[in-house]
Design an enzyme around this catalytic site. Structure first.
Site, PDB file in Angstrom:
ATOM      1  N   ARG A   1       5.447   7.508  -7.049  1.00  0.00           N
ATOM      2  CA  ARG A   1       4.921   8.481  -8.002  1.00  0.00           C
ATOM      3  C   ARG A   1       6.025   9.278  -8.661  1.00  0.00           C
ATOM      4  O   ARG A   1       6.944   9.700  -7.974  1.00  0.00           O
ATOM      5  CB  ARG A   1       4.088   9.474  -7.201  1.00  0.00           C
ATOM      6  CG  ARG A   1       2.697   9.522  -7.624  1.00  0.00           C
ATOM      7  CD  ARG A   1       1.982  10.576  -6.841  1.00  0.00           C
ATOM      8  NE  ARG A   1       0.944   9.977  -6.037  1.00  0.00           N
ATOM      9  CZ  ARG A   1       0.622  10.400  -4.848  1.00  0.00           C
ATOM     10  NH1 ARG A   1       1.279  11.397  -4.300  1.00  0.00           N
ATOM     11  NH2 ARG A   1      -0.356   9.823  -4.189  1.00  0.00           N
TER      12      ARG A   1
ATOM     13  N   TYR B   1      -7.502  -4.965   8.951  1.00  0.00           N
ATOM     14  CA  TYR B   1      -7.155  -3.555   9.154  1.00  0.00           C
ATOM     15  C   TYR B   1      -7.891  -2.686   8.140  1.00  0.00           C
ATOM     16  O   TYR B   1      -7.459  -2.493   7.015  1.00  0.00           O
ATOM     17  CB  TYR B   1      -5.649  -3.341   9.039  1.00  0.00           C
ATOM     18  CG  TYR B   1      -5.257  -1.949   9.465  1.00  0.00           C
ATOM     19  CD1 TYR B   1      -5.345  -1.576  10.808  1.00  0.00           C
ATOM     20  CD2 TYR B   1      -4.834  -1.003   8.554  1.00  0.00           C
ATOM     21  CE1 TYR B   1      -5.014  -0.293  11.214  1.00  0.00           C
ATOM     22  CE2 TYR B   1      -4.501   0.279   8.955  1.00  0.00           C
ATOM     23  CZ  TYR B   1      -4.592   0.626  10.283  1.00  0.00           C
ATOM     24  OH  TYR B   1      -4.266   1.890  10.685  1.00  0.00           O
TER      25      TYR B   1
ATOM     26  N   GLU C   1       3.956   8.112  18.935  1.00  0.00           N
ATOM     27  CA  GLU C   1       3.306   6.800  18.759  1.00  0.00           C
ATOM     28  C   GLU C   1       4.356   5.699  18.878  1.00  0.00           C
ATOM     29  O   GLU C   1       5.243   5.597  18.052  1.00  0.00           O
ATOM     30  CB  GLU C   1       2.656   6.804  17.371  1.00  0.00           C
ATOM     31  CG  GLU C   1       1.699   5.695  17.132  1.00  0.00           C
ATOM     32  CD  GLU C   1       0.945   5.896  15.811  1.00  0.00           C
ATOM     33  OE1 GLU C   1       0.422   6.997  15.540  1.00  0.00           O
ATOM     34  OE2 GLU C   1       0.900   4.920  15.050  1.00  0.00           O
TER      35      GLU C   1
ATOM     36  N   ARG D   1       6.163   7.754  14.951  1.00  0.00           N
ATOM     37  CA  ARG D   1       5.785   9.064  14.415  1.00  0.00           C
ATOM     38  C   ARG D   1       5.377  10.029  15.503  1.00  0.00           C
ATOM     39  O   ARG D   1       5.062   9.615  16.630  1.00  0.00           O
ATOM     40  CB  ARG D   1       4.694   8.976  13.352  1.00  0.00           C
ATOM     41  CG  ARG D   1       3.586   8.019  13.649  1.00  0.00           C
ATOM     42  CD  ARG D   1       2.723   7.791  12.399  1.00  0.00           C
ATOM     43  NE  ARG D   1       1.793   6.706  12.646  1.00  0.00           N
ATOM     44  CZ  ARG D   1       1.079   6.097  11.729  1.00  0.00           C
ATOM     45  NH1 ARG D   1       1.149   6.458  10.480  1.00  0.00           N
ATOM     46  NH2 ARG D   1       0.266   5.110  12.049  1.00  0.00           N
TER      47      ARG D   1
ATOM     48  N   ARG E   1      -0.924  -6.224  17.004  1.00  0.00           N
ATOM     49  CA  ARG E   1       0.151  -5.327  17.361  1.00  0.00           C
ATOM     50  C   ARG E   1      -0.520  -4.153  18.062  1.00  0.00           C
ATOM     51  O   ARG E   1      -1.582  -3.684  17.631  1.00  0.00           O
ATOM     52  CB  ARG E   1       0.855  -4.860  16.082  1.00  0.00           C
ATOM     53  CG  ARG E   1       2.101  -4.045  16.330  1.00  0.00           C
ATOM     54  CD  ARG E   1       3.278  -4.923  16.678  1.00  0.00           C
ATOM     55  NE  ARG E   1       4.479  -4.134  16.848  1.00  0.00           N
ATOM     56  CZ  ARG E   1       5.413  -4.376  17.757  1.00  0.00           C
ATOM     57  NH1 ARG E   1       5.278  -5.401  18.567  1.00  0.00           N
ATOM     58  NH2 ARG E   1       6.483  -3.626  17.839  1.00  0.00           N
TER      59      ARG E   1
ATOM     60  N   ARG F   1       0.798  -1.220   0.000  1.00  0.00           N
ATOM     61  CA  ARG F   1       0.000   0.000   0.000  1.00  0.00           C
ATOM     62  C   ARG F   1       0.840   1.284   0.000  1.00  0.00           C
ATOM     63  O   ARG F   1       0.315   2.355   0.205  1.00  0.00           O
ATOM     64  CB  ARG F   1      -1.032  -0.019   1.131  1.00  0.00           C
ATOM     65  CG  ARG F   1      -0.480  -0.148   2.521  1.00  0.00           C
ATOM     66  CD  ARG F   1      -1.657  -0.142   3.499  1.00  0.00           C
ATOM     67  NE  ARG F   1      -1.243   0.078   4.844  1.00  0.00           N
ATOM     68  CZ  ARG F   1      -1.591  -0.679   5.870  1.00  0.00           C
ATOM     69  NH1 ARG F   1      -2.364  -1.716   5.677  1.00  0.00           N
ATOM     70  NH2 ARG F   1      -1.207  -0.394   7.086  1.00  0.00           N
TER      71      ARG F   1
ATOM     72  N   ASP G   1      -9.677   0.875   6.768  1.00  0.00           N
ATOM     73  CA  ASP G   1      -9.715   2.345   6.857  1.00  0.00           C
ATOM     74  C   ASP G   1     -11.162   2.760   7.131  1.00  0.00           C
ATOM     75  O   ASP G   1     -12.087   1.974   6.921  1.00  0.00           O
ATOM     76  CB  ASP G   1      -9.262   2.968   5.536  1.00  0.00           C
ATOM     77  CG  ASP G   1      -7.756   2.881   5.348  1.00  0.00           C
ATOM     78  OD1 ASP G   1      -7.033   2.785   6.354  1.00  0.00           O
ATOM     79  OD2 ASP G   1      -7.312   2.920   4.184  1.00  0.00           O
TER      80      ASP G   1
HETATM   81  N1  UDP Z   1       6.022   2.354   6.070  1.00  0.00           N
HETATM   82  C1  UDP Z   1       7.382   2.560   5.947  1.00  0.00           C
HETATM   83  N2  UDP Z   1       7.884   3.815   6.166  1.00  0.00           N
HETATM   84  C2  UDP Z   1       7.094   4.879   6.490  1.00  0.00           C
HETATM   85  C3  UDP Z   1       5.698   4.668   6.594  1.00  0.00           C
HETATM   86  C4  UDP Z   1       5.200   3.391   6.377  1.00  0.00           C
HETATM   87  O1  UDP Z   1       8.127   1.647   5.646  1.00  0.00           O
HETATM   88  O2  UDP Z   1       7.616   5.997   6.682  1.00  0.00           O
HETATM   89  C5  UDP Z   1       5.489   0.969   5.844  1.00  0.00           C
HETATM   90  C6  UDP Z   1       5.424   0.170   7.131  1.00  0.00           C
HETATM   91  O3  UDP Z   1       5.758  -1.175   6.828  1.00  0.00           O
HETATM   92  C7  UDP Z   1       3.971   0.279   7.540  1.00  0.00           C
HETATM   93  C8  UDP Z   1       3.245   0.328   6.191  1.00  0.00           C
HETATM   94  O4  UDP Z   1       4.163   1.024   5.349  1.00  0.00           O
HETATM   95  O5  UDP Z   1       3.557  -0.798   8.323  1.00  0.00           O
HETATM   96  C9  UDP Z   1       1.901   1.058   6.205  1.00  0.00           C
HETATM   97  O6  UDP Z   1       2.084   2.332   6.801  1.00  0.00           O
HETATM   98  P1  UDP Z   1       0.989   3.508   6.840  1.00  0.00           P
HETATM   99  O7  UDP Z   1       1.591   4.628   7.616  1.00  0.00           O
HETATM  100  O8  UDP Z   1       0.544   3.785   5.455  1.00  0.00           O
HETATM  101  O9  UDP Z   1      -0.228   2.848   7.576  1.00  0.00           O
HETATM  102  P2  UDP Z   1      -0.800   3.044   9.055  1.00  0.00           P
HETATM  103  O10 UDP Z   1       0.214   2.460   9.986  1.00  0.00           O
HETATM  104  O11 UDP Z   1      -1.005   4.499   9.272  1.00  0.00           O
HETATM  105  O12 UDP Z   1      -2.052   2.274   9.001  1.00  0.00           O
END
Ligand code: UDP
Length: 369
Positions: A176, A348, A300, A280, A249, A172, A350
């Site tokens: 781009r 999971y 987080e 983050r 998790r 996901r 959205d």
């Molecule tokens: N991910 C990553 N680097 C980043 C952000 C996300 O490698 O800076 C990877 C990581 O494996 C994560 C997945 O992309 O579990 C999905 O992250 P996203 O932030 O899109 O989803 P959220 O955790 O907010 O649901």
């Protein structure tokens, strides 16, 4: 005759949308939730005039006009566009991976140059049939992006080596070749003006809600209240862990009020490096372009899950998926119970997907009656 048509267990987005639709059809609903507030994980707490996303950043996005119009019934949305940054070894990079990122990484100024760079890296490090997240990432974006922006973040987030994680997690992450920092590809995006509680209040208008009420404290009593149950909690708990516990998790949030107007200049900054224990920092005011004198930030921290902690991300690996399918089979036999949402479907979702799923299940339910 029972007192209610539906008992809705859990006041998250699935339960609330279902309750709203049933009420519109003239049904009598009772929504119960074990927490001391409604709204599930989209709940916001207003602190210092800032809407704080208590259970992590929620950014609404959808491609579906019907879903967009549906949420807009309850609140007007602002024009927030999610454009997170990632801090890696002291340098900031734009996400998702786009021309800005490629310029920051390699100094590439044109899409042709950037494509060449990525293609060469994929040729060198990619594999034909990726078997795990590391192989998948190397085959999608090559080594530099993987090392600077994916590997450590991912291992921190999931508490496992990237070579031991399923490949689909990374699918996901968009790539781009334009200078476009919009994290999502969807047509509609924004944050409800006044916070997510406005949506919850709109959905629950005129519906009886009981907070601090745990279904499992007196299951027989609650089951006796309604003709049908809409269950949005953990499916394994509903079936008394008959096939064993499903794994998750978890996350821990550390929130601080800072006596400064602007801490990081963006709502979301990811921290890639493994030696920094959080993934983050969210600065909540930027979701609504706030001009308050103070600011509120949340760090987080990913955590191992135990049953007293909040379950955030299902671990959809083979062992858990197998267990889930056994529970799912049982659930299909429970004719008077509707299972829905992230915990009951072990998926999971959205927000827009949850709404679509709740509307869909409502439609089936009310059409067959
Ligand atoms: N991910 C990553 N680097 C980043 C952000 C996300 O490698 O800076 C990877 C990581 O494996 C994560 C997945 O992309 O579990 C999905 O992250 P996203 O932030 O899109 O989803 P959220 O955790 O907010 O649901």
């Amino acid at each position: 005759m029972k007192k209610y048509d539906y008992l809705i267990v859990g006041s998250g987005l699935f339960g609330n949308v279902f309750a709203h639709e049933a009420t519109k059809k003239g049904k009598k609903c009772l929504v119960i939730d074990k927490r001391n507030h409604f709204g599930g994980n989209i709940y916001c707490e207003n602190i210092e005039d800032i809407n704080v996303h208590k259970y992590g950043a929620h950014i609404f996005h959808t491609n579906d006009k019907y879903i967009w119009d549906y949420v807009n019934q309850f609140a007007e949305f602002n024009n927030y566009i999610n454009s997170p940054l990632s801090l890696s070894k002291g340098k900031l990079y734009n996400l998702p991976f786009n021309m800005n990122t490629f310029y920051q990484l390699w100094g590439c100024t044109t899409p042709t140059e950037a494509k060449q760079k990525i293609d060469n890296q994929i040729k060198e490090f990619g594999v034909e049939n990726p078997q795990n997240l590391e192989e998948q990432a190397l085959s999608l974006v090559g080594k530099d992006i993987y090392k600077s922006l994916i590997k450590e973040y991912t291992e921190k987030q999931w508490g496992r080596k990237a070579t031991e994680l399923p490949a689909f997690i990374i699918k996901r992450l968009p790539v781009r070749f334009t200078f476009d920092n919009n994290y999502f590809n969807d047509k509609y995006q924004g944050i409800p003006i006044g916070g997510y509680n406005k949506i919850t209040e709109g959905l629950l208008k005129g519906i009886e809600v009981q907070l601090n009420t745990n279904f499992f404290d007196d299951r027989t009593y609650y089951e006796s209240l309604a003709d049908k149950i809409v269950f949005t909690g953990k499916i394994d708990e509903y079936f008394n862990y008959e096939f064993g516990k499903l794994e998750y998790r978890s996350l821990r949030f550390e929130t601080e009020i800072l006596d400064t107007e602007n801490f990081q200049g963006n709502a979301v900054v990811n921290y890639n490096d493994l030696n920094i224990p959080f993934t983050r920092i969210i600065e909540h005011k930027h979701f609504e372009f706030g001009k308050q004198k103070k600011t509120i930030v949340t760090k987080e921290y990913p955590e191992n899950w135990t049953s007293e902690k909040e379950a955030y991300y299902p671990i959809n690996d083979e062992v858990n998926q197998k267990k889930y399918s056994q529970y799912k089979e049982l659930s299909l036999k429970s004719k008077d119970v509707i299972f829905g949402g992230r915990l009951a479907e072990y998926k999971y979702y959205d927000m827009h997907q949850i709404i679509a799923s709740a509307l869909n299940k409502s439609k089936i339910e009310h059409e067959t009656k």
